[in-house]
Design an enzyme around this catalytic site. Structure first.
Site, PDB file in Angstrom:
ATOM      1  N   SER A 124      -1.698  24.200  38.006  1.00 40.55           N
ATOM      2  CA  SER A 124      -2.693  23.518  38.834  1.00 40.55           C
ATOM      3  C   SER A 124      -4.064  23.517  38.170  1.00 40.55           C
ATOM      4  O   SER A 124      -4.390  24.407  37.365  1.00 40.55           O
ATOM      5  CB  SER A 124      -2.737  24.269  40.167  1.00 40.55           C
ATOM      6  OG  SER A 124      -3.996  24.206  40.737  1.00 40.55           O
ATOM      7  N   TYR A 148      -4.972  31.892  44.963  1.00 36.54           N
ATOM      8  CA  TYR A 148      -3.934  30.926  44.576  1.00 36.54           C
ATOM      9  C   TYR A 148      -4.038  30.634  43.070  1.00 36.54           C
ATOM     10  O   TYR A 148      -3.047  30.687  42.339  1.00 36.54           O
ATOM     11  CB  TYR A 148      -4.107  29.643  45.400  1.00 36.54           C
ATOM     12  CG  TYR A 148      -3.315  28.466  44.877  1.00 36.54           C
ATOM     13  CD1 TYR A 148      -1.932  28.437  44.995  1.00 36.54           C
ATOM     14  CD2 TYR A 148      -3.956  27.379  44.265  1.00 36.54           C
ATOM     15  CE1 TYR A 148      -1.197  27.349  44.510  1.00 36.54           C
ATOM     16  CE2 TYR A 148      -3.244  26.301  43.789  1.00 36.54           C
ATOM     17  CZ  TYR A 148      -1.860  26.289  43.912  1.00 36.54           C
ATOM     18  OH  TYR A 148      -1.141  25.222  43.430  1.00 36.54           O
ATOM     19  N   LYS A 152      -1.385  31.163  39.753  1.00 40.28           N
ATOM     20  CA  LYS A 152      -0.988  30.139  38.773  1.00 40.28           C
ATOM     21  C   LYS A 152      -1.322  30.601  37.352  1.00 40.28           C
ATOM     22  O   LYS A 152      -0.521  30.456  36.432  1.00 40.28           O
ATOM     23  CB  LYS A 152      -1.709  28.814  39.068  1.00 40.28           C
ATOM     24  CG  LYS A 152      -1.200  28.122  40.319  1.00 40.28           C
ATOM     25  CD  LYS A 152       0.217  27.633  40.127  1.00 40.28           C
ATOM     26  CE  LYS A 152       0.822  27.040  41.365  1.00 40.28           C
ATOM     27  NZ  LYS A 152       2.257  26.832  41.302  1.00 40.28           N
TER      28      LYS A 152
HETATM   29  P1  NAD Z   1       5.356  22.238  48.862  1.00 42.93           P
HETATM   30  O1  NAD Z   1       4.916  23.401  49.674  1.00 42.93           O
HETATM   31  O2  NAD Z   1       5.599  20.961  49.541  1.00 42.93           O
HETATM   32  O3  NAD Z   1       6.680  22.623  48.033  1.00 42.93           O
HETATM   33  C1  NAD Z   1       6.903  23.924  47.558  1.00 42.93           C
HETATM   34  C2  NAD Z   1       8.324  24.308  47.957  1.00 42.93           C
HETATM   35  O4  NAD Z   1       8.600  25.625  47.485  1.00 42.93           O
HETATM   36  C3  NAD Z   1       8.515  24.326  49.482  1.00 42.93           C
HETATM   37  O5  NAD Z   1       9.635  23.535  49.816  1.00 42.93           O
HETATM   38  C4  NAD Z   1       8.757  25.794  49.806  1.00 42.93           C
HETATM   39  O6  NAD Z   1       9.638  25.962  50.887  1.00 42.93           O
HETATM   40  C5  NAD Z   1       9.320  26.318  48.489  1.00 42.93           C
HETATM   41  N1  NAD Z   1       9.092  27.753  48.256  1.00 42.93           N
HETATM   42  C6  NAD Z   1       7.923  28.437  48.373  1.00 42.93           C
HETATM   43  N2  NAD Z   1       8.132  29.734  48.055  1.00 42.93           N
HETATM   44  C7  NAD Z   1       9.443  29.864  47.724  1.00 42.93           C
HETATM   45  C8  NAD Z   1      10.259  30.960  47.333  1.00 42.93           C
HETATM   46  N3  NAD Z   1       9.773  32.202  47.231  1.00 42.93           N
HETATM   47  N4  NAD Z   1      11.567  30.730  47.077  1.00 42.93           N
HETATM   48  C9  NAD Z   1      12.087  29.472  47.184  1.00 42.93           C
HETATM   49  N5  NAD Z   1      11.375  28.405  47.568  1.00 42.93           N
HETATM   50  C10 NAD Z   1      10.057  28.606  47.839  1.00 42.93           C
HETATM   51  O7  NAD Z   1       4.294  22.063  47.688  1.00 42.93           O
HETATM   52  P2  NAD Z   1       4.146  20.883  46.638  1.00 42.93           P
HETATM   53  O8  NAD Z   1       2.892  20.158  46.952  1.00 42.93           O
HETATM   54  O9  NAD Z   1       5.410  20.146  46.511  1.00 42.93           O
HETATM   55  O10 NAD Z   1       3.868  21.738  45.323  1.00 42.93           O
HETATM   56  C11 NAD Z   1       4.880  22.038  44.375  1.00 42.93           C
HETATM   57  C12 NAD Z   1       4.273  22.933  43.299  1.00 42.93           C
HETATM   58  O11 NAD Z   1       3.180  22.240  42.693  1.00 42.93           O
HETATM   59  C13 NAD Z   1       3.707  24.248  43.834  1.00 42.93           C
HETATM   60  O12 NAD Z   1       4.010  25.266  42.916  1.00 42.93           O
HETATM   61  C14 NAD Z   1       2.220  23.991  43.880  1.00 42.93           C
HETATM   62  O13 NAD Z   1       1.470  25.185  43.716  1.00 42.93           O
HETATM   63  C15 NAD Z   1       2.035  23.057  42.702  1.00 42.93           C
HETATM   64  N6  NAD Z   1       0.825  22.213  42.853  1.00 42.93           N
HETATM   65  C16 NAD Z   1       0.708  21.428  43.966  1.00 42.93           C
HETATM   66  C17 NAD Z   1      -0.455  20.661  44.141  1.00 42.93           C
HETATM   67  C18 NAD Z   1      -0.655  19.803  45.379  1.00 42.93           C
HETATM   68  O14 NAD Z   1      -1.790  19.442  45.684  1.00 42.93           O
HETATM   69  N7  NAD Z   1       0.398  19.427  46.099  1.00 42.93           N
HETATM   70  C19 NAD Z   1      -1.475  20.695  43.171  1.00 42.93           C
HETATM   71  C20 NAD Z   1      -1.307  21.514  42.050  1.00 42.93           C
HETATM   72  C21 NAD Z   1      -0.141  22.266  41.899  1.00 42.93           C
END
Ligand code: NAD
Ligand code: UDP
Length: 330
Positions: A124, A148, A152
């Site tokens: 991120s 957070y 990362k």
């Molecule tokens: P999201 O919350 O929709 O998806 C993350 C998924 O991971 C969820 O379905 C959740 O149930 C699952 N999860 C969480 N902890 C878990 C665990 N211990 N075991 C198994 N499953 C687990 O989030 P997203 O927006 O799809 O983000 C996906 C990734 O991208 C994340 O790692 C997030 O930090 C990163 N990210 C997201 C953004 C954003 O703005 N959406 C920006 C930068 C980075």
């Protein structure tokens, strides 16, 4: 080629899985449903009837993870699972530490045991030091601004430090602000509870669940005073994973980091206006104080991804507004 997507039922994961199946990859999904719903799997199956399977597994449960890996032949892991709320990460440090960091340690140790040496990691923009005047590049200064962001950055460091002994080939994608939904209107961002992020919150307004948007801050150093971010359409974001997969399978010794954003700084007011302009939907809003830890403006220089991944963003704010409106206005 067998690809495991952790967190594959989440917002980004579900869009990625759908695209990968379109491209005839064989996909396994694990997710603990912490922030996603089983119904998303049903939707994925409807769109792609030949999807292989989903298993509810928490990365914190190493035994279950090991058993799962023993039964599957996995060539590459795309690690998306994680908790992602900056504000919650401050109030629940242990939860974020255990889930994101220890969960990843379990995953990498399981990959090592199973001799899997290819990894794509969803990092991120939160790992960077704030930079007001110009776009962020991959070699800019890193600085932790939230718990957070700390999780990362720590996962990235574990990848860097373990990559030699594990002979790991990896691509770290530092996402800026993913937004927008699938063009079919069936997949989108569907978090549990009150949305933290701007677009799913607007989604609640479109669904008439909430009356107005709380705009956090109107005195930032941006053109209209509201916070500015680099919103990238989910389809463009997903494409960087396809390019990364191609690269990891074509070349040896890949250890790379890319910023993924559209390279533009867009304010909250511009997002609000885009819904009026392109969807004829007026978002009511009220100004509120700044959110703790929020930055004025953050956007990327995406030249490295353009040059090395041979990728470029195809979509814009209009595509984001239209697809978001289509998904939530059902
Ligand atoms: P999201 O919350 O929709 O998806 C993350 C998924 O991971 C969820 O379905 C959740 O149930 C699952 N999860 C969480 N902890 C878990 C665990 N211990 N075991 C198994 N499953 C687990 O989030 P997203 O927006 O799809 O983000 C996906 C990734 O991208 C994340 O790692 C997030 O930090 C990163 N990210 C997201 C953004 C954003 O703005 N959406 C920006 C930068 C980075
Ligand atoms: N924001 C807002 N109201 C909301 C959610 C977000 O005004 O309900 C603003 C926030 O202050 C920031 C921008 O929208 O300027 C993007 O916030 P988001 O949480 O989506 O992304 P992040 O801040 O994590 O980059």
């Amino acid at each position: 080629m067998n690809i495991l997507v952790t967190g594959g039922l989440g917002y980004i994961g579900s869009h990625l899985v759908s695209k990968l199946i379109d491209k005839k990859f064989s996909i396994f999904i694990i997710d603990n449903l912490n922030n996603s719903k089983r119904s998303t799997y049903k939707i994925l199956k409807k769109i792609n009837p030949n999807i292989k399977g989903f298993k509810k597994i928490d990365l914190k449960n190493k035994k279950k993870l090991l058993n799962y890996f023993k039964k599957k032949k996995i060539d590459i892991v795309i690690h998306m699972a994680g908790l992602k709320s900056v504000s919650e990460s401050y109030s629940n440090v242990k939860k974020y530490y255990n889930n994101n960091i220890l969960g990843f340690v379990n995953l990498i140790e399981t990959m090592q045991k199973s001799k899997i040496q290819k990894l794509i990691f969803s990092s991120s923009a939160s790992v960077y030091a704030p930079k007001i005047s110009s776009a962020i590049k991959e070699d800019d200064q890193l600085q932790i601004n939230s718990i957070y962001g700390f999780t990362k950055k720590t996962i990235e460091d574990i990848i860097f430090l373990k990559s030699k002994s594990l002979r790991l080939n990896y691509i770290i994608l530092r996402y800026f602000n993913p937004a927008g939904c699938h063009q079919n209107g069936l997949l989108g961002e569907n978090p549990k509870g009150t949305p933290n992020n701007l677009y799913p919150y607007i989604g609640d307004i479109i669904k008439k669940r909430r009356k107005y948007l709380k705009v956090y801050g109107n005195d930032y150093k941006t053109k209209d005073g509201t916070g500015a971010r680099d919103y990238i359409h989910i389809d463009d974001l997903v494409d960087t994973h396809l390019k990364s997969l191609q690269r990891l399978f074509k070349y040896k010794n890949i250890q790379e980091v890319f910023n993924v954003g559209c390279g533009k700084s867009i304010t909250v007011k511009a997002v609000i206006n885009s819904f009026k302009k392109f969807c004829n939907f007026k978002i009511k809003f009220k100004y509120y104080p700044r959110r703790y830890g929020d930055l004025d403006k953050i956007y990327t220089n995406n030249n490295k991804a353009k040059k090395i991944l041979q990728w470029r963003p195809e979509k814009n704010l209009k595509d984001i507004a239209l697809s978001t409106f289509k998904y939530y206005n059902k």
